[in-house]
Design a protein around this motif. Sequence first.
Motif, PDB file in Angstrom:
ATOM      1  N   VAL A   1       4.881   4.768  -6.035  1.00  0.00           N
ATOM      2  CA  VAL A   1       5.068   4.556  -7.491  1.00  0.00           C
ATOM      3  C   VAL A   1       3.928   5.668  -8.098  1.00  0.00           C
ATOM      4  CG1 VAL A   1       3.996   2.858  -9.039  1.00  0.00           C
ATOM      5  CG2 VAL A   1       5.432   2.303  -7.315  1.00  0.00           C
ATOM      6  N   ASN A   2       2.637   5.768  -7.588  1.00  0.00           N
ATOM      7  CA  ASN A   2       1.966   6.921  -8.287  1.00  0.00           C
ATOM      8  C   ASN A   2       2.545   8.192  -8.420  1.00  0.00           C
ATOM      9  OD1 ASN A   2      -0.095   5.224  -8.534  1.00  0.00           O
ATOM     10  ND2 ASN A   2      -1.175   5.631  -6.846  1.00  0.00           N
ATOM     11  N   ILE A   3       3.422   8.661  -7.418  1.00  0.00           N
ATOM     12  CA  ILE A   3       3.942   9.849  -7.085  1.00  0.00           C
ATOM     13  C   ILE A   3       5.164  10.053  -7.926  1.00  0.00           C
ATOM     14  CG2 ILE A   3       4.790  11.577  -5.514  1.00  0.00           C
ATOM     15  CD1 ILE A   3       2.794  10.409  -3.201  1.00  0.00           C
ATOM     16  N   VAL A   4       6.235   9.042  -7.999  1.00  0.00           N
ATOM     17  CA  VAL A   4       7.426   9.280  -8.382  1.00  0.00           C
ATOM     18  C   VAL A   4       7.493   8.539 -10.035  1.00  0.00           C
ATOM     19  CG1 VAL A   4       9.940   8.599  -8.141  1.00  0.00           C
ATOM     20  CG2 VAL A   4       8.413   9.061  -5.916  1.00  0.00           C
ATOM     21  N   ASN A   5       6.838   7.447 -10.281  1.00  0.00           N
ATOM     22  CA  ASN A   5       6.742   6.849 -11.544  1.00  0.00           C
ATOM     23  C   ASN A   5       8.391   6.262 -11.572  1.00  0.00           C
ATOM     24  OD1 ASN A   5       5.888   7.749 -14.926  1.00  0.00           O
ATOM     25  ND2 ASN A   5       6.061   5.756 -13.936  1.00  0.00           N
ATOM     26  N   PRO A   6       8.722   5.587 -10.937  1.00  0.00           N
ATOM     27  CA  PRO A   6      10.155   4.888 -11.144  1.00  0.00           C
ATOM     28  C   PRO A   6      10.228   3.846 -12.013  1.00  0.00           C
ATOM     29  CG  PRO A   6       9.312   4.168  -9.031  1.00  0.00           C
ATOM     30  CD  PRO A   6       8.067   5.024  -9.600  1.00  0.00           C
ATOM     31  N   ASP A   7      11.186   3.572 -12.492  1.00  0.00           N
ATOM     32  CA  ASP A   7      11.986   2.412 -13.325  1.00  0.00           C
ATOM     33  C   ASP A   7      11.750   0.977 -12.273  1.00  0.00           C
ATOM     34  OD1 ASP A   7      12.278   4.035 -15.268  1.00  0.00           O
ATOM     35  OD2 ASP A   7      14.519   3.820 -14.827  1.00  0.00           O
ATOM     36  N   ARG A   8      12.147   1.432 -11.233  1.00  0.00           N
ATOM     37  CA  ARG A   8      12.464   0.204 -10.420  1.00  0.00           C
ATOM     38  C   ARG A   8      12.131   0.510  -9.021  1.00  0.00           C
ATOM     39  NH1 ARG A   8      18.207  -1.784 -12.488  1.00  0.00           N
ATOM     40  NH2 ARG A   8      17.113  -1.745 -14.589  1.00  0.00           N
TER      41      ARG A   8
ATOM     42  N   ILE B   1       0.836  -1.092  -0.191  1.00  0.00           N
ATOM     43  CA  ILE B   1      -0.134   0.041  -0.054  1.00  0.00           C
ATOM     44  C   ILE B   1       0.904   1.436   0.099  1.00  0.00           C
ATOM     45  CG2 ILE B   1      -1.715   1.367   1.358  1.00  0.00           C
ATOM     46  CD1 ILE B   1      -3.207  -0.980   0.130  1.00  0.00           C
ATOM     47  N   GLY B   2       1.952   1.269   0.862  1.00  0.00           N
ATOM     48  CA  GLY B   2       2.682   2.250   0.699  1.00  0.00           C
ATOM     49  C   GLY B   2       3.652   2.312  -0.393  1.00  0.00           C
ATOM     50  N   LEU B   3       3.910   1.287  -0.974  1.00  0.00           N
ATOM     51  CA  LEU B   3       4.736   1.342  -2.257  1.00  0.00           C
ATOM     52  C   LEU B   3       3.885   1.978  -3.252  1.00  0.00           C
ATOM     53  CD1 LEU B   3       6.935  -1.662  -1.883  1.00  0.00           C
ATOM     54  CD2 LEU B   3       7.710   0.371  -1.722  1.00  0.00           C
TER      55      LEU B   3
ATOM     56  N   ASP C   1       9.644  -2.027 -11.779  1.00  0.00           N
ATOM     57  CA  ASP C   1      10.131  -3.333 -11.562  1.00  0.00           C
ATOM     58  C   ASP C   1      10.417  -3.572 -10.089  1.00  0.00           C
ATOM     59  OD1 ASP C   1      10.120  -5.176 -13.730  1.00  0.00           O
ATOM     60  OD2 ASP C   1      12.026  -4.338 -14.435  1.00  0.00           O
ATOM     61  N   ILE C   2       9.764  -4.542  -9.327  1.00  0.00           N
ATOM     62  CA  ILE C   2      10.160  -4.703  -7.855  1.00  0.00           C
ATOM     63  C   ILE C   2      11.161  -5.949  -7.505  1.00  0.00           C
ATOM     64  CG2 ILE C   2       9.439  -5.029  -5.536  1.00  0.00           C
ATOM     65  CD1 ILE C   2       6.501  -3.958  -6.789  1.00  0.00           C
ATOM     66  N   VAL C   3      12.429  -5.206  -7.173  1.00  0.00           N
ATOM     67  CA  VAL C   3      13.641  -6.169  -7.184  1.00  0.00           C
ATOM     68  C   VAL C   3      14.296  -6.136  -5.880  1.00  0.00           C
ATOM     69  CG1 VAL C   3      13.943  -6.192  -9.676  1.00  0.00           C
ATOM     70  CG2 VAL C   3      15.123  -4.640  -8.129  1.00  0.00           C
ATOM     71  N   THR C   4      14.897  -7.305  -5.467  1.00  0.00           N
ATOM     72  CA  THR C   4      15.591  -6.873  -4.246  1.00  0.00           C
ATOM     73  C   THR C   4      17.210  -6.457  -4.390  1.00  0.00           C
ATOM     74  OG1 THR C   4      16.282  -9.338  -4.467  1.00  0.00           O
ATOM     75  CG2 THR C   4      14.282  -8.695  -3.049  1.00  0.00           C
ATOM     76  N   ALA C   5      17.773  -6.165  -3.412  1.00  0.00           N
ATOM     77  CA  ALA C   5      18.878  -5.118  -3.397  1.00  0.00           C
ATOM     78  C   ALA C   5      20.085  -6.509  -3.958  1.00  0.00           C
ATOM     79  CB  ALA C   5      19.468  -5.067  -1.881  1.00  0.00           C
TER      80      ALA C   5
ATOM     81  N   ALA D   1      -2.081  -4.242  -7.917  1.00  0.00           N
ATOM     82  CA  ALA D   1      -3.529  -4.010  -7.637  1.00  0.00           C
ATOM     83  C   ALA D   1      -3.981  -2.728  -7.142  1.00  0.00           C
ATOM     84  CB  ALA D   1      -4.096  -5.128  -6.551  1.00  0.00           C
ATOM     85  N   GLU D   2      -3.007  -1.965  -6.772  1.00  0.00           N
ATOM     86  CA  GLU D   2      -3.559  -0.677  -5.836  1.00  0.00           C
ATOM     87  C   GLU D   2      -2.897   0.608  -6.528  1.00  0.00           C
ATOM     88  OE1 GLU D   2      -5.511  -0.545  -3.470  1.00  0.00           O
ATOM     89  OE2 GLU D   2      -5.758  -2.757  -3.067  1.00  0.00           O
ATOM     90  N   ALA D   3      -1.773   0.600  -7.393  1.00  0.00           N
ATOM     91  CA  ALA D   3      -1.315   1.866  -8.049  1.00  0.00           C
ATOM     92  C   ALA D   3      -2.004   1.906  -9.305  1.00  0.00           C
ATOM     93  CB  ALA D   3       0.303   1.296  -8.097  1.00  0.00           C
ATOM     94  N   LEU D   4      -1.804   3.013  -9.789  1.00  0.00           N
ATOM     95  CA  LEU D   4      -2.075   3.300 -11.262  1.00  0.00           C
ATOM     96  C   LEU D   4      -1.684   2.399 -12.049  1.00  0.00           C
ATOM     97  CD1 LEU D   4      -2.196   7.252 -10.982  1.00  0.00           C
ATOM     98  CD2 LEU D   4      -4.033   6.086 -11.258  1.00  0.00           C
ATOM     99  N   PRO D   5      -2.480   1.783 -13.154  1.00  0.00           N
ATOM    100  CA  PRO D   5      -1.970   0.836 -13.969  1.00  0.00           C
ATOM    101  C   PRO D   5      -0.470   0.995 -14.717  1.00  0.00           C
ATOM    102  CG  PRO D   5      -4.465   1.221 -14.277  1.00  0.00           C
ATOM    103  CD  PRO D   5      -3.687   2.350 -13.236  1.00  0.00           C
ATOM    104  N   VAL D   6      -0.462   2.476 -15.188  1.00  0.00           N
ATOM    105  CA  VAL D   6       0.702   2.663 -16.001  1.00  0.00           C
ATOM    106  C   VAL D   6       1.848   2.834 -15.444  1.00  0.00           C
ATOM    107  CG1 VAL D   6       1.572   4.242 -17.460  1.00  0.00           C
ATOM    108  CG2 VAL D   6      -0.677   3.723 -18.246  1.00  0.00           C
TER     109      VAL D   6
END
Length: 333
Positions: free
Chosen positions: A266-273, A260-262, A308-312, A297-302
Amino acid sequence: MAAKYGLGIDYGGTKILGAVVDLATGQVIGSAKKRTSFADGSEELLERIISVGVGALKSASLKAKDLEGIGLGAAGQVDAKRGVLLGTPNLSQAVVDLPVAKRLADEFKVPATLANDVHVAALGEARFGAGVGAESFLCVFVGTGIGGAIVLRGKLMLGRDGTAGEIGHATVVAGGRLCGCGGAGHLEAYAARTAISRRLLGEMKRGRNSILSDLEPDLVNKDALRSDVTFRSGTLATAIEEKDALVIEAVREAGWYLGIGLASAVNIVNPDRIILGGGAIEALPLMVEVARETVRAEALPVPAKSADIVTAGLGDHSGVVGAAIIGAESGRK
Ligand SMILES: [Zn+2]
């Protein structure tokens, strides 16, 4: 040309890790660590940090004069400009206004600098880890607390006071649980290891069964509201392996709140990763999986599709590598 080295020290919720890093490759040449103690005052903490630095140099067979500089990343409130550790609410109540950068520079006779731990980890990931090739990314580290950083066009965003990226204190439940910062309903109060532990201890007090009573018999009888009463990420991972219903439920719930926080970020920053790191993330893939589903499910679709959600990529070393980089850079100024 001779190799250049920096000493990076990462002061986190469970340990202080120090490493001598080859600045051209990001390779850790030698390292040392000590446990964090909640009872530490400023001088005890400083002693621990110095001894970790000395240990890392020894393990790398180098001397302080071989270093370009020393960087310290701290999980607390930092005044990076002045190099002062203002306070560490999640780690020790007794550390206040410690001029740690100056004290390290005096001790090792090389330039030293201080920064927020996740800002430092984001730099490590940008240079040598999962951020390589990304124009913009968010770094979110989940452990005792939750820290964050925003890198845009390869540059770390600091904001006016250096507090940019503090996603741990984004509101996920208006008027919700009390957060360590004094605010209400912040992400950290729902998804950090401390929050997961409190939830588990509360449910067990109310009669739910869990394998945790066998794995950590001493812990489950302690006062659940003490901030130092937390289950280790490894213990939670073992409970999940054993299919413990209560732990699975609590970790899924934390992953949902993290998502939910992410999603808002994502909506505010529109990052690659989005790069997720920290002890809880490394040990609990279930949490990452649920957070990923929730962002979709929760962020804007675009923007959700682009991120991409990846680990360090550097695992436990993101912080020390980034800290070594800022330490060396401070030496060149
Ligand atoms: Zn907060």
